[in-house]
Design a protein around this motif. Structure first.
Motif, PDB file in Angstrom:
ATOM      1  N   ILE A 144       0.490  -1.082   0.241  1.00 37.80           N
ATOM      2  CA  ILE A 144      -0.092  -0.042   0.480  1.00 37.80           C
ATOM      3  C   ILE A 144       0.784   1.913   0.004  1.00 37.80           C
ATOM      4  CG2 ILE A 144      -0.573  -0.151   2.526  1.00 37.80           C
ATOM      5  CD1 ILE A 144      -3.230   1.100   2.357  1.00 37.80           C
ATOM      6  N   VAL A 145       0.837   2.067  -0.795  1.00 35.71           N
ATOM      7  CA  VAL A 145       1.495   3.678  -0.536  1.00 35.71           C
ATOM      8  C   VAL A 145       0.342   4.558   0.706  1.00 35.71           C
ATOM      9  CG1 VAL A 145       1.477   5.301  -1.733  1.00 35.71           C
ATOM     10  CG2 VAL A 145       1.021   3.617  -3.153  1.00 35.71           C
ATOM     11  N   GLU A 146       1.900   5.170   1.261  1.00 36.62           N
ATOM     12  CA  GLU A 146       1.183   5.349   2.062  1.00 36.62           C
ATOM     13  C   GLU A 146       1.202   7.408   2.466  1.00 36.62           C
ATOM     14  OE1 GLU A 146       2.735   5.620   7.075  1.00 36.62           O
ATOM     15  OE2 GLU A 146       3.240   5.495   6.143  1.00 36.62           O
ATOM     16  N   PRO A 147      -0.027   7.497   2.393  1.00 38.54           N
ATOM     17  CA  PRO A 147      -0.205   9.101   2.307  1.00 38.54           C
ATOM     18  C   PRO A 147       0.646  10.392   3.038  1.00 38.54           C
ATOM     19  CG  PRO A 147      -2.638   7.408   2.011  1.00 38.54           C
ATOM     20  CD  PRO A 147      -1.731   6.955   2.788  1.00 38.54           C
ATOM     21  N   GLY A 148       0.744  11.337   1.864  1.00 39.48           N
ATOM     22  CA  GLY A 148       1.074  12.052   2.786  1.00 39.48           C
ATOM     23  C   GLY A 148       2.976  11.910   2.595  1.00 39.48           C
ATOM     24  N   VAL A 149       3.466  10.433   3.074  1.00 37.45           N
ATOM     25  CA  VAL A 149       5.116  10.762   2.501  1.00 37.45           C
ATOM     26  C   VAL A 149       5.812  10.118   1.290  1.00 37.45           C
ATOM     27  CG1 VAL A 149       5.878  10.335   4.811  1.00 37.45           C
ATOM     28  CG2 VAL A 149       4.830   8.698   4.034  1.00 37.45           C
ATOM     29  N   ASN A 150       4.021   9.329   0.422  1.00 37.03           N
ATOM     30  CA  ASN A 150       4.612   8.613  -0.259  1.00 37.03           C
ATOM     31  C   ASN A 150       5.023   7.307  -0.559  1.00 37.03           C
ATOM     32  OD1 ASN A 150       3.512   8.491  -3.129  1.00 37.03           O
ATOM     33  ND2 ASN A 150       5.300   9.247  -4.013  1.00 37.03           N
ATOM     34  N   ARG A 151       4.748   7.354   0.688  1.00 37.23           N
ATOM     35  CA  ARG A 151       5.690   5.917   0.962  1.00 37.23           C
ATOM     36  C   ARG A 151       5.119   4.168   0.100  1.00 37.23           C
ATOM     37  NH1 ARG A 151      10.421   6.329   4.946  1.00 37.23           N
ATOM     38  NH2 ARG A 151      11.491   4.214   4.550  1.00 37.23           N
ATOM     39  N   VAL A 152       5.911   3.580  -0.202  1.00 40.44           N
ATOM     40  CA  VAL A 152       5.274   2.062  -0.250  1.00 40.44           C
ATOM     41  C   VAL A 152       5.902   1.278   0.846  1.00 40.44           C
ATOM     42  CG1 VAL A 152       5.066   0.281  -2.528  1.00 40.44           C
ATOM     43  CG2 VAL A 152       5.546   3.112  -3.041  1.00 40.44           C
ATOM     44  N   ALA A 153       4.682   0.854   1.236  1.00 40.93           N
ATOM     45  CA  ALA A 153       4.224  -0.308   2.910  1.00 40.93           C
ATOM     46  C   ALA A 153       3.990  -1.730   2.171  1.00 40.93           C
ATOM     47  CB  ALA A 153       3.929   0.211   3.569  1.00 40.93           C
ATOM     48  N   LEU A 154       5.239  -2.385   2.252  1.00 39.98           N
ATOM     49  CA  LEU A 154       4.674  -4.353   2.820  1.00 39.98           C
ATOM     50  C   LEU A 154       4.353  -4.642   3.715  1.00 39.98           C
ATOM     51  CD1 LEU A 154       5.210  -6.629   0.958  1.00 39.98           C
ATOM     52  CD2 LEU A 154       7.864  -6.836   2.090  1.00 39.98           C
ATOM     53  N   TYR A 155       3.299  -4.958   3.840  1.00 42.56           N
ATOM     54  CA  TYR A 155       3.154  -5.255   5.395  1.00 42.56           C
ATOM     55  C   TYR A 155       2.757  -7.165   5.402  1.00 42.56           C
ATOM     56  CZ  TYR A 155      -1.926  -4.589   2.548  1.00 42.56           C
ATOM     57  OH  TYR A 155      -2.486  -4.935   2.238  1.00 42.56           O
ATOM     58  N   TYR A 156       2.303  -7.428   6.100  1.00 46.67           N
ATOM     59  CA  TYR A 156       2.947  -9.148   5.754  1.00 46.67           C
ATOM     60  C   TYR A 156       2.083  -9.296   7.795  1.00 46.67           C
ATOM     61  CZ  TYR A 156       7.447  -7.686   7.475  1.00 46.67           C
ATOM     62  OH  TYR A 156       8.526  -6.911   8.111  1.00 46.67           O
ATOM     63  N   HIS A 157       2.395 -10.952   8.075  1.00 44.59           N
ATOM     64  CA  HIS A 157       2.846 -10.757   9.436  1.00 44.59           C
ATOM     65  C   HIS A 157       3.931 -12.221   9.587  1.00 44.59           C
ATOM     66  CE1 HIS A 157       1.023 -15.527   7.287  1.00 44.59           C
ATOM     67  NE2 HIS A 157       1.908 -15.797   7.425  1.00 44.59           N
ATOM     68  N   TYR A 158       3.932 -12.105  11.111  1.00 46.10           N
ATOM     69  CA  TYR A 158       5.951 -13.621  11.137  1.00 46.10           C
ATOM     70  C   TYR A 158       5.470 -13.824  11.592  1.00 46.10           C
ATOM     71  CZ  TYR A 158       7.211  -9.173  13.552  1.00 46.10           C
ATOM     72  OH  TYR A 158       7.351  -8.352  14.327  1.00 46.10           O
ATOM     73  N   ALA A 159       6.668 -14.214  12.145  1.00 46.24           N
ATOM     74  CA  ALA A 159       6.730 -14.686  14.129  1.00 46.24           C
ATOM     75  C   ALA A 159       8.202 -14.603  13.837  1.00 46.24           C
ATOM     76  CB  ALA A 159       6.648 -16.876  13.454  1.00 46.24           C
ATOM     77  N   ASP A 160       8.102 -14.153  15.363  1.00 50.39           N
ATOM     78  CA  ASP A 160       9.248 -13.324  16.270  1.00 50.39           C
ATOM     79  C   ASP A 160      10.093 -14.562  17.105  1.00 50.39           C
ATOM     80  OD1 ASP A 160      10.785 -12.130  18.451  1.00 50.39           O
ATOM     81  OD2 ASP A 160       9.678 -10.989  17.906  1.00 50.39           O
ATOM     82  N   ARG A 161      11.011 -14.888  17.007  1.00 50.46           N
ATOM     83  CA  ARG A 161      11.761 -15.785  17.210  1.00 50.46           C
ATOM     84  C   ARG A 161      11.746 -16.045  18.073  1.00 50.46           C
ATOM     85  NH1 ARG A 161      14.378 -18.751  13.063  1.00 50.46           N
ATOM     86  NH2 ARG A 161      15.205 -17.520  11.002  1.00 50.46           N
ATOM     87  N   SER A 162      11.949 -14.827  18.653  1.00 48.72           N
ATOM     88  CA  SER A 162      11.988 -14.487  20.422  1.00 48.72           C
ATOM     89  C   SER A 162      10.510 -14.775  21.710  1.00 48.72           C
ATOM     90  CB  SER A 162      12.963 -13.347  20.930  1.00 48.72           C
ATOM     91  OG  SER A 162      11.567 -12.111  20.138  1.00 48.72           O
ATOM     92  N   ILE A 163       9.507 -14.557  20.964  1.00 49.42           N
ATOM     93  CA  ILE A 163       8.317 -15.140  21.124  1.00 49.42           C
ATOM     94  C   ILE A 163       7.825 -16.383  21.228  1.00 49.42           C
ATOM     95  CG2 ILE A 163       6.169 -14.470  21.379  1.00 49.42           C
ATOM     96  CD1 ILE A 163       7.026 -11.371  20.046  1.00 49.42           C
ATOM     97  N   GLY A 164       8.274 -16.227  19.836  1.00 53.15           N
ATOM     98  CA  GLY A 164       7.543 -18.584  20.202  1.00 53.15           C
ATOM     99  C   GLY A 164       6.790 -18.850  17.995  1.00 53.15           C
ATOM    100  N   TYR A 165       6.569 -19.866  17.803  1.00 51.72           N
ATOM    101  CA  TYR A 165       5.881 -19.759  16.426  1.00 51.72           C
ATOM    102  C   TYR A 165       4.589 -20.196  16.506  1.00 51.72           C
ATOM    103  CZ  TYR A 165      10.861 -20.387  15.718  1.00 51.72           C
ATOM    104  OH  TYR A 165      12.881 -20.203  16.197  1.00 51.72           O
ATOM    105  N   ALA A 166       4.412 -19.656  17.921  1.00 49.95           N
ATOM    106  CA  ALA A 166       2.557 -20.695  17.850  1.00 49.95           C
ATOM    107  C   ALA A 166       1.711 -19.819  16.827  1.00 49.95           C
ATOM    108  CB  ALA A 166       1.988 -20.282  18.910  1.00 49.95           C
ATOM    109  N   PHE A 167       0.417 -20.507  16.689  1.00 47.89           N
ATOM    110  CA  PHE A 167       0.063 -19.265  15.375  1.00 47.89           C
ATOM    111  C   PHE A 167      -0.561 -18.283  16.080  1.00 47.89           C
ATOM    112  CE2 PHE A 167      -3.620 -19.161  13.113  1.00 47.89           C
ATOM    113  CZ  PHE A 167      -4.046 -18.957  11.587  1.00 47.89           C
ATOM    114  N   ASP A 168      -1.093 -18.512  17.576  1.00 49.70           N
ATOM    115  CA  ASP A 168      -1.527 -17.590  17.949  1.00 49.70           C
ATOM    116  C   ASP A 168      -0.392 -16.563  18.537  1.00 49.70           C
ATOM    117  OD1 ASP A 168      -0.208 -18.534  20.099  1.00 49.70           O
ATOM    118  OD2 ASP A 168      -2.430 -18.559  21.549  1.00 49.70           O
ATOM    119  N   GLN A 169       0.521 -16.644  18.159  1.00 51.92           N
ATOM    120  CA  GLN A 169       1.975 -15.865  18.680  1.00 51.92           C
ATOM    121  C   GLN A 169       2.474 -14.594  17.140  1.00 51.92           C
ATOM    122  OE1 GLN A 169       4.257 -18.923  20.506  1.00 51.92           O
ATOM    123  NE2 GLN A 169       4.736 -17.741  21.825  1.00 51.92           N
TER     124      GLN A 169
END
Length: 342
Positions: A298-323
């Motif tokens: 998505i293009v972020e208005p105002g700053v006119n920068r393109v943002a790539l958004y996604y989901h991910y797991a944080d190794r320091s937190i855990g790999y469970a679906f709800d994490q």
């Protein structure tokens, strides 16, 4: 793949360009508020400046925020009573794709269960996008096939009078394209054609060779040429901590591009992305970030920068679906290919 290859020379060790890009990949931008239990996010910005995020589970969870960084606040389910579509008793609603046209929001959602190929895609509409305002229109009606799974929709329309391109598909033979009727509620009758497939990443325990899914079209002009970038996820998502894929085979965000929204799509090495296992890495596992995917752009208005958004797991937190977490980074297209930057 994400192998960190190192070449020895008489001058010492030189890190390969692939390894260097991974080492230099910045962490996700900050996220505050409701940033956890996020899968397959879809993000839009309303005309009043409010950001809306839709995600898998909870009959499509809706959250809002004043900025892309948050603070995100959960507002409720898009379809609190579930879908009018019935594919199986234990079905779930996944992978929303939300698009604004004709003075209303369209939300395409998948009805499925893990490993199930008899899935379907439905569509709901709302004038505001808020929880409690959505009308379910049921199945879009795209035909089933042994070649693909009917999930992971993405609607692309370049202008008000342009033809629409509707991308969908996961696993089996990958990602396909067709089109919808002009009201965006039903399949338009065009036979789906394969546009993305990559069998390079073996998976367990599925019987299909790989997952190629979540195609998302986005155009950007570089050096006077308009390119249509098809971002997709490839590899294995959501493995347990004691059953992770080999490094490089986990979920990752790839891209191919074309000079037409319908392809043919090729990668940075010139490989065809439907027939030659093409795909250029945009974002893979790095640092504490594990298995990013389910992406949108998505293009972020105002700053006119393109943002790539996604989901991910944080190794320091855990790999469970709800994490799994919501993340985003900015993209630099100056080379002609999207590069994650801070």
């Amino acid at each position: 793949m994400l192998n960190l290859r190192v070449s020895a020379t008489v001058l010492g060790l030189i890190v390969s360009s692939t390894a260097l890009s991974i080492l230099q990949t910045p962490p996700p931008e900050p996220c505050t508020g409701n940033c956890t239990f996020i899968h397959d996010p879809s993000v839009v910005r309303r005309s009043d400046g409010t950001w809306l995020r839709f995600s898998t589970i909870g009959n499509i969870a809706i959250a809002t925020a004043p900025a892309l960084t948050g603070p995100w606040t959960y507002q409720g389910a898009l379809l609190p009573q579930g879908s009018t579509i019935r594919v199986r008793d234990d079905q779930e609603l996944w992978a929303p794709d939300v698009f604004f046209a004709n003075d209303q929001f369209y939300a395409y959602y998948s009805v499925s269960k893990s490993g199930f190929q008899g899935s379907d895609i439905g569509v709901a509409t709302s004038k505001t996008g808020d929880a409690g305002t959505w009308t379910d229109h049921g199945s879009v009606g795209v035909p089933k096939s042994a070649d693909y799974n009917v999930i992971d929709a993405n609607l692309f329309r370049e202008c008000d009078t342009c033809d629409n391109v509707w991308t969908f598909g996961s696993a089996w033979k990958g990602v396909y394209q067709t089109s919808l009727t002009k009201d965006y509620l039903k399949w338009g009758g065009e036979i789906p054609r394969q546009v993305l497939y990559n069998s390079s990443y073996p998976l367990k325990p599925q019987t299909f060779p790989s997952i190629t899914e979540g195609g998302f079209l986005f155009w950007w002009a570089v050096g006077g040429t308009k390119y249509y970038y098809n971002f997709f996820s490839s590899g294995a998502c959501c493995n347990a901590a004691d059953d992770l894929q080999a490094p490089g085979d986990e979920y990752k965000i790839m891209v191919c591009r074309a000079t037409s929204p319908t392809g043919p799509f090729t990668d940075a090495d010139g490989k065809n992305c439907a027939s030659e296992n093409g795909g250029t890495l945009v974002l893979g596992s790095h640092g504490n970030v594990y298995a990013p995917g389910g992406q949108g752009v998505i293009v972020e208005p105002g700053v006119n920068r393109v943002a790539l958004y996604y989901h991910y797991a944080d190794r320091s937190i855990g790999y469970a679906f709800d994490q799994f977490l919501f993340g985003f980074n900015y993209l630099d297209f100056s080379s002609g290919w999207p590069v994650v930057t801070s």
